[in-house]
Design an enzyme around this catalytic site. Structure first.
Site, PDB file in Angstrom:
ATOM      1  N   GLY A  12       0.815  -1.213   0.000  1.00  0.00           N
ATOM      2  CA  GLY A  12       0.000   0.000   0.000  1.00  0.00           C
ATOM      3  C   GLY A  12       0.845   1.259   0.000  1.00  0.00           C
ATOM      4  O   GLY A  12       2.075   1.218   0.164  1.00  0.00           O
ATOM      5  N   ASP A  13       0.184   2.399  -0.271  1.00  0.00           N
ATOM      6  CA  ASP A  13       0.822   3.725  -0.217  1.00  0.00           C
ATOM      7  C   ASP A  13       1.950   3.897  -1.229  1.00  0.00           C
ATOM      8  O   ASP A  13       2.919   4.626  -0.999  1.00  0.00           O
ATOM      9  CB  ASP A  13       1.362   4.024   1.202  1.00  0.00           C
ATOM     10  CG  ASP A  13       0.254   3.959   2.239  1.00  0.00           C
ATOM     11  OD1 ASP A  13      -0.888   4.294   1.893  1.00  0.00           O
ATOM     12  OD2 ASP A  13       0.545   3.585   3.390  1.00  0.00           O
ATOM     13  N   GLY A  15       1.734   5.352  -4.017  1.00  0.00           N
ATOM     14  CA  GLY A  15       1.548   6.564  -4.827  1.00  0.00           C
ATOM     15  C   GLY A  15       0.475   6.342  -5.897  1.00  0.00           C
ATOM     16  O   GLY A  15       0.476   7.024  -6.936  1.00  0.00           O
ATOM     17  N   LYS A  16      -0.451   5.424  -5.615  1.00  0.00           N
ATOM     18  CA  LYS A  16      -1.516   5.113  -6.586  1.00  0.00           C
ATOM     19  C   LYS A  16      -2.348   6.350  -6.904  1.00  0.00           C
ATOM     20  O   LYS A  16      -2.674   6.619  -8.065  1.00  0.00           O
ATOM     21  CB  LYS A  16      -2.438   4.002  -6.036  1.00  0.00           C
ATOM     22  CG  LYS A  16      -1.719   2.693  -5.757  1.00  0.00           C
ATOM     23  CD  LYS A  16      -2.622   1.667  -5.102  1.00  0.00           C
ATOM     24  CE  LYS A  16      -3.051   1.999  -3.696  1.00  0.00           C
ATOM     25  NZ  LYS A  16      -1.998   2.000  -2.680  1.00  0.00           N
ATOM     26  N   GLY A  40      -5.941   5.789   1.723  1.00  0.00           N
ATOM     27  CA  GLY A  40      -5.683   7.232   1.739  1.00  0.00           C
ATOM     28  C   GLY A  40      -4.860   7.527   0.505  1.00  0.00           C
ATOM     29  O   GLY A  40      -3.689   7.141   0.436  1.00  0.00           O
ATOM     30  N   HIS A  41      -5.471   8.121  -0.496  1.00  0.00           N
ATOM     31  CA  HIS A  41      -4.797   8.359  -1.781  1.00  0.00           C
ATOM     32  C   HIS A  41      -4.545   9.857  -1.930  1.00  0.00           C
ATOM     33  O   HIS A  41      -5.494  10.650  -1.969  1.00  0.00           O
ATOM     34  CB  HIS A  41      -5.654   7.812  -2.939  1.00  0.00           C
ATOM     35  CG  HIS A  41      -5.773   6.313  -2.907  1.00  0.00           C
ATOM     36  ND1 HIS A  41      -6.434   5.583  -3.857  1.00  0.00           N
ATOM     37  CD2 HIS A  41      -5.272   5.397  -2.016  1.00  0.00           C
ATOM     38  CE1 HIS A  41      -6.355   4.298  -3.561  1.00  0.00           C
ATOM     39  NE2 HIS A  41      -5.666   4.161  -2.438  1.00  0.00           N
ATOM     40  N   GLN A 224      -4.985  -0.262  -1.269  1.00  0.00           N
ATOM     41  CA  GLN A 224      -4.005  -1.130  -0.590  1.00  0.00           C
ATOM     42  C   GLN A 224      -2.973  -1.664  -1.592  1.00  0.00           C
ATOM     43  O   GLN A 224      -2.668  -0.965  -2.539  1.00  0.00           O
ATOM     44  CB  GLN A 224      -4.707  -2.284   0.159  1.00  0.00           C
ATOM     45  CG  GLN A 224      -5.517  -1.834   1.376  1.00  0.00           C
ATOM     46  CD  GLN A 224      -6.878  -1.257   1.054  1.00  0.00           C
ATOM     47  OE1 GLN A 224      -7.671  -1.886   0.390  1.00  0.00           O
ATOM     48  NE2 GLN A 224      -7.169  -0.068   1.536  1.00  0.00           N
ATOM     49  N   GLY A 415       8.364  13.273  -7.777  1.00  0.00           N
ATOM     50  CA  GLY A 415       7.873  14.228  -6.786  1.00  0.00           C
ATOM     51  C   GLY A 415       6.383  14.031  -6.618  1.00  0.00           C
ATOM     52  O   GLY A 415       5.741  13.379  -7.455  1.00  0.00           O
TER      53      GLY A 415
HETATM   54  P1  GDP Z   1      -1.456   5.693  -2.237  1.00  0.00           P
HETATM   55  O1  GDP Z   1      -2.212   5.187  -1.064  1.00  0.00           O
HETATM   56  O2  GDP Z   1      -0.828   4.591  -3.022  1.00  0.00           O
HETATM   57  O3  GDP Z   1      -2.264   6.616  -3.097  1.00  0.00           O
HETATM   58  O4  GDP Z   1      -0.238   6.538  -1.659  1.00  0.00           O
HETATM   59  P2  GDP Z   1      -0.321   7.630  -0.471  1.00  0.00           P
HETATM   60  O5  GDP Z   1      -0.977   8.849  -0.995  1.00  0.00           O
HETATM   61  O6  GDP Z   1      -0.884   7.020   0.759  1.00  0.00           O
HETATM   62  O7  GDP Z   1       1.207   7.835  -0.173  1.00  0.00           O
HETATM   63  C1  GDP Z   1       2.103   8.287  -1.136  1.00  0.00           C
HETATM   64  C2  GDP Z   1       2.751   9.566  -0.632  1.00  0.00           C
HETATM   65  O8  GDP Z   1       3.875   9.867  -1.434  1.00  0.00           O
HETATM   66  C3  GDP Z   1       1.844  10.780  -0.723  1.00  0.00           C
HETATM   67  O9  GDP Z   1       2.189  11.673   0.305  1.00  0.00           O
HETATM   68  C4  GDP Z   1       2.204  11.372  -2.095  1.00  0.00           C
HETATM   69  O10 GDP Z   1       1.948  12.781  -2.169  1.00  0.00           O
HETATM   70  C5  GDP Z   1       3.681  11.103  -2.123  1.00  0.00           C
HETATM   71  N1  GDP Z   1       4.252  10.872  -3.459  1.00  0.00           N
HETATM   72  C6  GDP Z   1       3.730  10.218  -4.522  1.00  0.00           C
HETATM   73  N2  GDP Z   1       4.643  10.129  -5.534  1.00  0.00           N
HETATM   74  C7  GDP Z   1       5.753  10.735  -5.082  1.00  0.00           C
HETATM   75  C8  GDP Z   1       7.059  10.942  -5.638  1.00  0.00           C
HETATM   76  O11 GDP Z   1       7.381  10.518  -6.745  1.00  0.00           O
HETATM   77  N3  GDP Z   1       7.963  11.619  -4.865  1.00  0.00           N
HETATM   78  C9  GDP Z   1       7.657  12.074  -3.612  1.00  0.00           C
HETATM   79  N4  GDP Z   1       8.602  12.716  -2.935  1.00  0.00           N
HETATM   80  N5  GDP Z   1       6.449  11.894  -3.064  1.00  0.00           N
HETATM   81  C10 GDP Z   1       5.525  11.225  -3.781  1.00  0.00           C
HETATM   82  P1  IMO Z   2      -3.850   2.659   0.433  1.00  0.00           P
HETATM   83  O1  IMO Z   2      -4.990   2.436  -0.515  1.00  0.00           O
HETATM   84  C1  IMO Z   2      -1.285   0.992   3.523  1.00  0.00           C
HETATM   85  C2  IMO Z   2      -3.123  -1.896   6.263  1.00  0.00           C
HETATM   86  C3  IMO Z   2      -3.321  -1.510   7.712  1.00  0.00           C
HETATM   87  C4  IMO Z   2      -3.174  -2.879   8.355  1.00  0.00           C
HETATM   88  C5  IMO Z   2      -3.852  -3.808   7.371  1.00  0.00           C
HETATM   89  C6  IMO Z   2      -5.311  -4.118   7.705  1.00  0.00           C
HETATM   90  O2  IMO Z   2      -3.740   4.046   0.939  1.00  0.00           O
HETATM   91  O3  IMO Z   2      -2.585   2.107  -0.119  1.00  0.00           O
HETATM   92  P2  IMO Z   2      -7.573  -2.701   7.544  1.00  0.00           P
HETATM   93  O4  IMO Z   2      -7.959  -1.408   8.160  1.00  0.00           O
HETATM   94  O5  IMO Z   2      -7.607  -2.724   6.063  1.00  0.00           O
HETATM   95  O6  IMO Z   2      -8.308  -3.877   8.147  1.00  0.00           O
HETATM   96  O7  IMO Z   2      -6.013  -2.908   7.976  1.00  0.00           O
HETATM   97  O8  IMO Z   2      -3.809  -3.143   6.124  1.00  0.00           O
HETATM   98  N1  IMO Z   2      -3.735  -0.960   5.284  1.00  0.00           N
HETATM   99  C7  IMO Z   2      -3.020  -0.139   4.509  1.00  0.00           C
HETATM  100  N2  IMO Z   2      -1.692   0.103   4.465  1.00  0.00           N
HETATM  101  N3  IMO Z   2      -2.117   1.591   2.655  1.00  0.00           N
HETATM  102  C8  IMO Z   2      -3.440   1.334   2.666  1.00  0.00           C
HETATM  103  O9  IMO Z   2      -4.281   1.798   1.723  1.00  0.00           O
HETATM  104  C9  IMO Z   2      -3.956   0.471   3.654  1.00  0.00           C
HETATM  105  N4  IMO Z   2      -5.198   0.029   3.968  1.00  0.00           N
HETATM  106  C10 IMO Z   2      -5.040  -0.856   4.957  1.00  0.00           C
HETATM  107  O10 IMO Z   2      -2.328  -0.606   8.119  1.00  0.00           O
HETATM  108  O11 IMO Z   2      -1.820  -3.242   8.400  1.00  0.00           O
HETATM  109 MG    MG Z   3      -2.303   5.489   0.991  1.00  0.00          MG
END
Ligand code: GDP
Ligand code: IMO
Ligand code: MG
Length: 429
Positions: A12-13, A15-16, A40-41, A224, A415
Site C-alpha cells: 500500500g501507499d 503513490g496510486k 488514503g490516496h 491497498q 515528486g
Molecule cells: P497511495 O495510497 O498509493 O495513493 O499513496 P499515499 O498517498 O498514501 O502515499 C504516497 C505519498 O507519497 C503521498 O504523500 C504522495 O503525495 C507522495 N508521493 C507520490 N509520488 C511521489 C514521488 O514521486 N515523490 C515524492 N517525494 N512523493 C511522492
Molecule cells: P492505500 O490504498 C497501507 C493496512 C493496515 C493494516 C492492514 C489491515 O492508501 O494504499 P484494515 O484497516 O484494512 O483492516 O487494515 O492493512 N492498510 C493499509 N496500508 N495503505 C493502505 O491503503 C492500507 N489500507 C489498509 O495498516 O496493516
Molecule cells: Mg495510501
C-alpha cells in the site's frame, strides 16, 4: 480504448492516487473496486494537497466520471464528508460521481468491533486502520451485511436491521463488552444517509458494461497493495479484500477479458504501515532518513510507516499474481541523497537461497534478504523531464529493475505533484 487496472504492488501507499490522478485527464471513467476508507490516496496539484479515502482519484478532472464499485465497503458518513470536501475544492460530484447500489455499507458497529478487537488481542493485533473494514467484509461473506440499495428502501431496511441487531447486540455485549445499539436512532441515521446518497446510487456494473461496449476508457483504481491481499498477501497481516487484479473484476462486474493492461505501482524503496513481516525493513539511520525525506506517515491514520529497501522478490511475486505488464516507479527522488541504494534480489532461508516469496509468516520472519548495492546519484532530479536526463546511477537502477522483472517502466515519479512524472514516449493512457 482500454481497461487498465492500477495495482499497488507492495503493502500500500505506493503513490496510486498520484498516478491515477495523473492518468485521469485522458480517461473517461475511474473506478474504485475494493477496500473502503482504509485507503488514503494523496493528490497534489496547483500547490494544494488532497487525500481521498473513497472517491476515485480522478475526481479533480471535471470530465472524468468516478465510480465506486460493488466491491467497495462504504462508510456513508465518510463518503458524504468527502463529497462535500471535493465539491468545495472545485469538483462536481453531483455530475461526476456514481455509487454502486450493490456495495456493502460500513455501519458504526463495524468500526467499534474493529477497534475493540485490535485492543483485545495484544500481540496478535494486525494494526488495522480502525475503519471497520474487516467486520464489514465478515458480514458481507456471512450474508448479513447491508447494501447501499437498502438505504433507499426504508421498509426493507427496518426489517433487516431488527433482525441483524439481535445478533450484533449479543456480540457487542458479550464479546466486546460494548453498549448495545438501539434500533430507532440508527434507523433514522441510515434513512437520512440514504436520502443524501440517493442521487449518486445506480447500477454501476450496467454503467460500466455500456461504457466498455462503447469503447470508453476505464481505469480501475486499486486500494491497498498486492501484499495486503486477503488470499495472496502476508496473511493474517492483510486487509479483508482483494486488491489484486482478480478483485478488479469481482469488484466492478467487468469480465477478466475486458482488462488489457495491468499497471503495477512500486516505490523505489518499500514501506509498510501496521504489523506483519517486512523482510527488507531498515531499523537504523537509513530507514529514518527515508521516512523523513519521503514523509512516510500514513495518509489515513498518520502512523509512521516502516521503511526499507526495494524487495524484488516481493515485486516479482506481485507481478505474477496480478499479471502486471506495465510498471511505475514512484518516489525515486526520495533516494537523491543516498550514498548507496540497495535492492533485494533473493533471500537466504534456513541457510538456503530462495527467490520465492514465502507464504508462511514464520518463514518470512526468519529469512535474510540478499542485496545488490547501487551507487547513489547524490543529486537533485527534479529538472529531469526524460528518462535519459536522469543521472546514470539512477538509470542503472531502473534498467536493473526492468531486467530482473521483465516488465518495462512506463512512468517514473520524481515528486508528489501531478506534473512531476517522466512518462515513456510510447505510453498511451
Ligand atoms: P497511495 O495510497 O498509493 O495513493 O499513496 P499515499 O498517498 O498514501 O502515499 C504516497 C505519498 O507519497 C503521498 O504523500 C504522495 O503525495 C507522495 N508521493 C507520490 N509520488 C511521489 C514521488 O514521486 N515523490 C515524492 N517525494 N512523493 C511522492
Ligand atoms: P492505500 O490504498 C497501507 C493496512 C493496515 C493494516 C492492514 C489491515 O492508501 O494504499 P484494515 O484497516 O484494512 O483492516 O487494515 O492493512 N492498510 C493499509 N496500508 N495503505 C493502505 O491503503 C492500507 N489500507 C489498509 O495498516 O496493516
Ligand atoms: Mg495510501
Amino acid at each position: 480504448m482500454s481497461v487498465r487496472v492500477i495495482i499497488g504492488s507492495q503493502w500500500g501507499d505506493e503513490g496510486k492516487g498520484k498516478i491515477v490522478d495523473h492518468l485521469s485527464e485522458n480517461v473517461q471513467h475511474v473506478v474504485r473496486y475494493q477496500g473502503g476508507a482504509n485507503a488514503g490516496h494523496t493528490i497534489k496539484f496547483d500547490g494544494k494537497t488532497y487525500v481521498l479515502h473513497l472517491i476515485p482519484s480522478g475526481i479533480f478532472h471535471p470530465n472524468t466520471s468516478c465510480i465506486i464499485g460493488n466491491g467497495v465497503v462504504i462508510d456513508p458518513e465518510k463518503l458524504l464528508e468527502e463529497i462535500k470536501m471535493v465539491a468545495s475544492k472545485g469538483a462536481h460530484p453531483e455530475r461526476q460521481l456514481k455509487v454502486s447500489a450493490a456495495a456493502h455499507i460500513i455501519l458504526p458497529y463495524h468500526k467499534q468491533m474493529d477497534q475493540a478487537r485490535e485492543k483485545s488481542v495484544g500481540d496478535a493485533a494486525i494494526g488495522t486502520t480502525g475503519r471497520g473494514i474487516g467486520p464489514a467484509y465478515i458480514h458481507k461473506t456471512a450474508r448479513t451485511g447491508l447494501r447501499v440499495m437498502d438505504l433507499t428502501e426504508p421498509e426493507t431496511l427496518k426489517k433487516k436491521l431488527v433482525y441483524l441487531l439481535e445478533e450484533i447486540n449479543i456480540q457487542l455485549k458479550y464479546l466486546y463488552k460494548l453498549p448495545e445499539i438501539a434500533l430507532n436512532p440508527l434507523l433514522d441515521q441510515l434513512n437520512l444517509w440514504g436520502e443524501q446518497l440517493k442521487p449518486y446510487i445506480c447500477d454501476t456494473s450496467d454503467l460500466l458494461h455500456k461504457a466498455y461496449e462503447q469503447n470508453e476508457s476505464i481505469l480501475l483504481e486499486g486500494a491497498q497493495g498486492a501484499l495486503l491481499d486477503l488470499d495472496h498477501g502476508t496473511y493474517p497481516f492483510v486487509t479483508s479484500s482483494s486488491p489484486t487484479s482478480g478483485g478488479a473484476c469481482t469488484g466492478t462486474g467487468l469480465p477478466p477479458t475486458a482488462i488489457s493492461k495491468v499497471m503495477g505501482i512500486s516505490k523505489a524503496y518499500c514501506t509498510r504501515v501496521g504489523n506483519g513481516p517486512f523482510p527488507t525493513e531498515l531499523h537504523g539511520a537509513d530507514g529514518d532518513k527515508i521516512r523523513q525525506i519521503g514523509r512516510e506517515f500514513g495518509a489515513t491514520t498518520g502512523r509512521p510507516r516502516r521503511c526499507g529497501w526495494l524487495d524484488l522478490v516481493a515485486l516479482k511475486y506481485a507481478i505474477r499474481i496480478n499479471g502486471i505488464n506495465e510498471l511505475v516507479i514512484t518516489k525515486l527522488d526520495v533516494l537523491n541523497t543516498m550514498k548507496q541504494v540497495k535492492v533485494c534480489t533473493g533471500y537466504e532461508l534456513d541457510g538456503t537461497f530462495t527467490d520465492v516469496f514465502p507464504k508462511s509468516i514464520a518463514q518470512l520472519d526468519r529469512l535474510k534478504p540478499i542485496y545488490q548495492g547501487f551507487k547513489g546519484w547524490e543529486c537533485d532530479i527534479s529538472h529531469c523531464k526524460k528518462r535519459a536526463d536522469l543521472p546514470e546511477e539512477a538509470q542503472a537502477l531502473l534498467t536493473f529493475i526492468e531486467h530482473e522483472t521483465g516488465v518495462s517502466i512506463k512512468i517514473i515519479s520524481t515528486g508528489p505533484d501531478r506534473s512531476e512524472s517522466i512518462t515513456d514516449a510510447n505510453f498511451t493512457a
